[in-house]
Structure formats: structure tokens, C-alpha cells
Design an enzyme around this catalytic site. Structure first.
Site, mmCIF file in Angstrom:
data_model
loop_
_atom_site.group_PDB
_atom_site.id
_atom_site.type_symbol
_atom_site.label_atom_id
_atom_site.label_comp_id
_atom_site.label_asym_id
_atom_site.label_seq_id
_atom_site.Cartn_x
_atom_site.Cartn_y
_atom_site.Cartn_z
ATOM 1 N N LYS A 110 0.838 -1.203 0.000
ATOM 2 C CA LYS A 110 0.000 0.000 0.000
ATOM 3 C C LYS A 110 0.875 1.255 0.000
ATOM 4 O O LYS A 110 0.578 2.234 -0.668
ATOM 5 C CB LYS A 110 -0.951 -0.002 1.199
ATOM 6 C CG LYS A 110 -1.913 -1.186 1.197
ATOM 7 C CD LYS A 110 -3.361 -0.745 1.193
ATOM 8 C CE LYS A 110 -4.313 -1.848 0.765
ATOM 9 N NZ LYS A 110 -4.676 -2.811 1.794
ATOM 10 N N LYS A 189 -2.181 -10.228 -10.398
ATOM 11 C CA LYS A 189 -3.253 -10.728 -9.529
ATOM 12 C C LYS A 189 -4.484 -9.837 -9.668
ATOM 13 O O LYS A 189 -4.359 -8.605 -9.667
ATOM 14 C CB LYS A 189 -2.752 -10.693 -8.077
ATOM 15 C CG LYS A 189 -3.765 -11.195 -7.066
ATOM 16 C CD LYS A 189 -3.401 -10.775 -5.635
ATOM 17 C CE LYS A 189 -4.169 -9.556 -5.181
ATOM 18 N NZ LYS A 189 -5.123 -9.715 -4.106
ATOM 19 N N LYS A 192 -9.009 -5.143 -6.727
ATOM 20 C CA LYS A 192 -9.668 -3.832 -6.836
ATOM 21 C C LYS A 192 -8.633 -2.729 -6.938
ATOM 22 O O LYS A 192 -8.792 -1.772 -7.675
ATOM 23 C CB LYS A 192 -10.504 -3.577 -5.578
ATOM 24 C CG LYS A 192 -11.866 -4.189 -5.608
ATOM 25 C CD LYS A 192 -12.489 -4.191 -4.214
ATOM 26 C CE LYS A 192 -12.207 -5.467 -3.499
ATOM 27 N NZ LYS A 192 -12.714 -5.634 -2.162
HETATM 28 P P1 ADP Z 1 -8.785 -7.009 -3.337
HETATM 29 O O1 ADP Z 1 -7.341 -7.407 -3.512
HETATM 30 O O2 ADP Z 1 -9.482 -6.909 -4.639
HETATM 31 O O3 ADP Z 1 -8.967 -5.780 -2.474
HETATM 32 P P2 ADP Z 1 -9.776 -8.366 -1.023
HETATM 33 O O4 ADP Z 1 -8.573 -7.971 -0.261
HETATM 34 O O5 ADP Z 1 -11.083 -7.714 -0.674
HETATM 35 O O6 ADP Z 1 -9.490 -8.215 -2.576
HETATM 36 O O7 ADP Z 1 -9.947 -9.947 -0.900
HETATM 37 C C1 ADP Z 1 -11.025 -10.652 -0.345
HETATM 38 C C2 ADP Z 1 -10.732 -12.149 -0.421
HETATM 39 O O8 ADP Z 1 -10.569 -12.546 -1.774
HETATM 40 C C3 ADP Z 1 -9.443 -12.554 0.295
HETATM 41 O O9 ADP Z 1 -9.615 -13.822 0.887
HETATM 42 C C4 ADP Z 1 -8.433 -12.621 -0.819
HETATM 43 O O10 ADP Z 1 -7.373 -13.501 -0.531
HETATM 44 C C5 ADP Z 1 -9.288 -13.144 -1.959
HETATM 45 N N1 ADP Z 1 -8.736 -12.675 -3.243
HETATM 46 C C6 ADP Z 1 -8.675 -11.391 -3.677
HETATM 47 N N2 ADP Z 1 -8.122 -11.300 -4.892
HETATM 48 C C7 ADP Z 1 -7.808 -12.580 -5.249
HETATM 49 C C8 ADP Z 1 -7.206 -13.162 -6.410
HETATM 50 N N3 ADP Z 1 -6.841 -12.412 -7.435
HETATM 51 N N4 ADP Z 1 -7.019 -14.510 -6.421
HETATM 52 C C9 ADP Z 1 -7.408 -15.280 -5.380
HETATM 53 N N5 ADP Z 1 -7.989 -14.799 -4.268
HETATM 54 C C10 ADP Z 1 -8.192 -13.470 -4.190
#
Ligand code: ADP
Ligand code: TRP
Length: 323
Positions: A110, A189, A192
Site C-alpha cells: 500500500k 493478480k 480492486k
Molecule cells: P482485493 O485485492 O481486490 O482488495 P480483497 O482484499 O477484498 O481483494 O480480498 C477478499 C478475499 O478474496 C481474500 O480472501 C483474498 O485472498 C481473496 N482474493 C482477492 N483477490 C484474489 C485473487 N486475485 N485470487 C485469489 N484470491 C483473491
């Protein structure tokens, strides 16, 4: 077995969230004791607009319910309905070495993205540990990016137990190899924060635009291609039946395949797979009282468990409750 996981209300959910985490929530809900929550306190480290945070919070509840979370089997709640979690977070922060937090990849990421960090962002893993430990959770279904947070949770729990007695359960992560890292349209990956996501509830021209914008290499149509490094294939594999996946794999390796064909089929699969969920979500949007009732009931259930554990934690740390 007690299962626990949470998602931050910080935007619209995407295929990475679904295949990396939410699908496992649903598959683990029967025969276990699942607790799934909306990590609003965590989102507050970044979303500081009250109307937006409220909207996203209800949005995650709608997402979970639309995707098949069954409130009769799983406890669904919002983090702020169990304020004890912030109390445990403080107690845990007193056994958490600063060095551990400084090594947190999510925090470093971040900062690298140019976010000016607040204390909440730095302390984020401690609050996450409290989320997990306050329900004495055994298993935490998440994507690969959360692995370090679960390891930190385990370390923090072990330190607490060593100092104050065996109260907290050391949890295990539950990460499926096949969906640990779902790629986004740019091959990184899906996230968001990278703006490379395909939304679970996207449809019509917006969905088409996203899928067609997936970045591919410039190997000519006639040449053989490696499916394992091709984003459209890696996404298609999540949705297609094994037989169909195997056929695409053969076509990749044989040569003569255009990426446009894979993308078109992927678009069809995403559209078809999520159409019933989109419909269900629209229905739920028309039942705000039902959704609030589910959260209220879930919050009560979760809080009752958390309060019991907190009594023991307070006693053990020399902070007995006098009421
Ligand atoms: P973002 O990275 O989009 O902010 P979050 O942090 O809200 O996503 O993730 C919510 C859940 O989804 C977590 O358990 C995270 O490990 C899983 N997750 C998010 N992005 C991925 C991805 N690209 N592949 C697999 N799991 C993911
Ligand atoms: N940090 C998690 C994410 O960004 C969200 C989260 C907060 C969480 N508390 C949790 C996940 C407890 C699992 C368990 O996705």
C-alpha cells in the site's frame, strides 16, 4: 470445525474474490460452524466516506447472500456489531512485535502504491488476528495474498498463549492451489486496487469490454501456445468443465488458435455462470429489511461467542470483568 473469513467492503467483488475465497465459504458452510463477516473496520483504513462505506457494507451482505451463503447454516454479520473485537485487538497488539508489522507485505504494498499510511493500516493484521481468534476459529478460507496475515495471526496467538495460558486456538489457512491467485485482465493478480478486475455481477457491454480487454501475447495464430501462461485460459479453466478445459489445452498446444475465440467462450461462461446470482441479487435489493434482519441476527450470535471468549481473555490477562 469453526470456519471464519471476511471481506472488506471496499468496492465491487470480482472473480478473484469469488474463486479465491467466496466459493470456499459456500462449500464449507454445511457440516461446519461457519462465521462470515463484513470487515468494515478494516475498510475504514481506506474508505473514509460514510455514505460509501454504508453502501459497500450492505453491498457485501447482498453479494454473500446472492452467491449462496445460507444464513440458516452460516453466521453472517458486520464487524462493527461485535465491538469486542477492537478490545481484543488492543490486547493482542501488546504482544505483537513492531518488526512483525513492519514486514507485512500488504502494508508495504500500500505504501508502494503511494498511500499515505494511517495507524489503522499499520495495525491492520492485529485486528485481523482478533477477528479470527475471538471466535476460536479453526480454519480460515482465503486467497494466497492473505497467507501472511494468517501466519501472523498464528504467531500472535502463540505469543498470547505462551504469556497468558492456552486460551486461543491456532488457526489454519485454507487456500486452494487451483484458485490461490486468480489473474486480472492485465495478467497481474486480480485486485480492486489494480483496477484489473472482472466483476462477479458485471453484465452486458461492460462485461464484454472487460473480457475482451484481457492482455495476451503477440504469438501468431498458427504457432503453438502455452496455456499455463495465458490469462484467458487461466480464467476459462476456473469456469469450464474439465473436458472442455482439456480440449482448449490441446488447441493451445496444437497451434491455429486465436485468443479472440478463447475470450468469446470465456465471456459466455462468465455471463451464464453468474446470471442466476445477478438475478438473486436484484431480488435481494428489493428486500432490505430481510438483509438487515440477517445481519442483526448474525451479529447477535457472533457477539455472544465473542463475549464468552473475551471473559476468559480478560481473566487471563489480569483484567477481570466486574459486571
Ligand atoms: P482485493 O485485492 O481486490 O482488495 P480483497 O482484499 O477484498 O481483494 O480480498 C477478499 C478475499 O478474496 C481474500 O480472501 C483474498 O485472498 C481473496 N482474493 C482477492 N483477490 C484474489 C485473487 N486475485 N485470487 C485469489 N484470491 C483473491
Ligand atoms: N484482510 C482481508 C482481505 O483483505 C479481510 C479480512 C479481515 C479477513 N479480517 C479477516 C479475512 C479475518 C479472513 C479472516 O481480504
Amino acid at each position: 470445525m469453526r470456519i471464519l473469513s471476511g471481506i472488506q467492503p471496499s468496492g465491487r467483488p470480482h472473480l478473484g474474490n469469488y474463486y479465491g475465497a467466496i466459493r470456499q465459504y459456500i462449500s464449507l458452510q454445511s457440516g461446519n460452524e461457519p462465521f462470515y463477516f463484513i470487515a468494515s473496520y478494516h475498510a475504514l483504513t481506506a474508505v473514509q466516506d460514510s455514505a460509501l462505506l454504508r453502501e459497500y457494507t450492505i453491498g457485501v451482505a447482498l453479494d454473500f447472500l446472492a452467491l449462496g451463503l445460507d444464513p440458516a447454516q452460516a453466521t453472517l454479520f458486520a464487524q462493527q456489531d461485535v465491538p469486542e473485537v477492537t478490545e481484543l485487538s488492543w490486547i493482542l497488539s501488546c504482544v505483537t512485535p513492531i518488526g512483525m508489522l513492519e514486514r507485512a507485505v500488504s502494508y508495504k504494498d500500500k505504501i508502494a502504491q503511494g498511500l499515505s499510511p494511517n495507524h489503522g493500516l499499520f495495525a491492520y493484521p492485529v485486528l485481523q488476528a482478533a477477528d479470527i481468534l475471538i471466535y476460536l476459529s479453526d480454519l480460515v478460507p482465503v486467497g494466497q495474498d492473505q497467507k501472511q496475515h494468517i501466519e501472523m495471526t498464528r504467531d500472535i496467538a502463540a505469543k498470547f498463549n505462551q504469556q497468558f495460558g492456552d486460551i486461543l486456538v491456532i488457526p489454519e489457512p485454507y487456500i486452494l492451489d487451483s484458485t490461490a491467485v486468480v489473474p486480472g485482465v492485465d495478467g497481474r493478480k486480480m485486485s480492486k486496487s489494480y483496477g484489473n478486475e472482472i466483476g462477479i455481477f458485471d453484465e452486458g457491454p461492460a462485461l464484454k469490454k472487460r473480457v475482451m480487454s484481457i492482455v495476451t501475447d503477440s504469438i501468431s495464430v498458427t504457432d503453438p501456445k502455452d496455456p499455463e501462461t495465458s490469462t484467458p485460459f487461466l480464467l476459462l479453466r476456473l469456469l469450464a468443465a474439465p473436458d472442455e478445459t482439456a480440449e482448449w489445452e490441446i488447441r493451445y498446444r496444437a497451434g491455429g488458435l486465436g485468443y479472440g475465440d478463447v475470450k468469446k467462450r470465456l465471456l459466455q461462461l462468465v455471463d451464464e455462470t453468474f446470471a442466476p446470482y445477478r438475478e438473486r441479487r436484484r431480488q435481494l435489493e428489493r428486500e432490505p429489511d430481510y438483509v438487515m434482519d440477517v445481519l442483526r441476527e448474525g451479529g447477535k450470535r457472533a457477539r455472544a461467542v465473542a463475549q464468552q471468549v473475551m471473559h476468559r481473555v480478560r481473566d487471563a490477562t489480569g483484567l477481570p470483568t466486574t459486571y
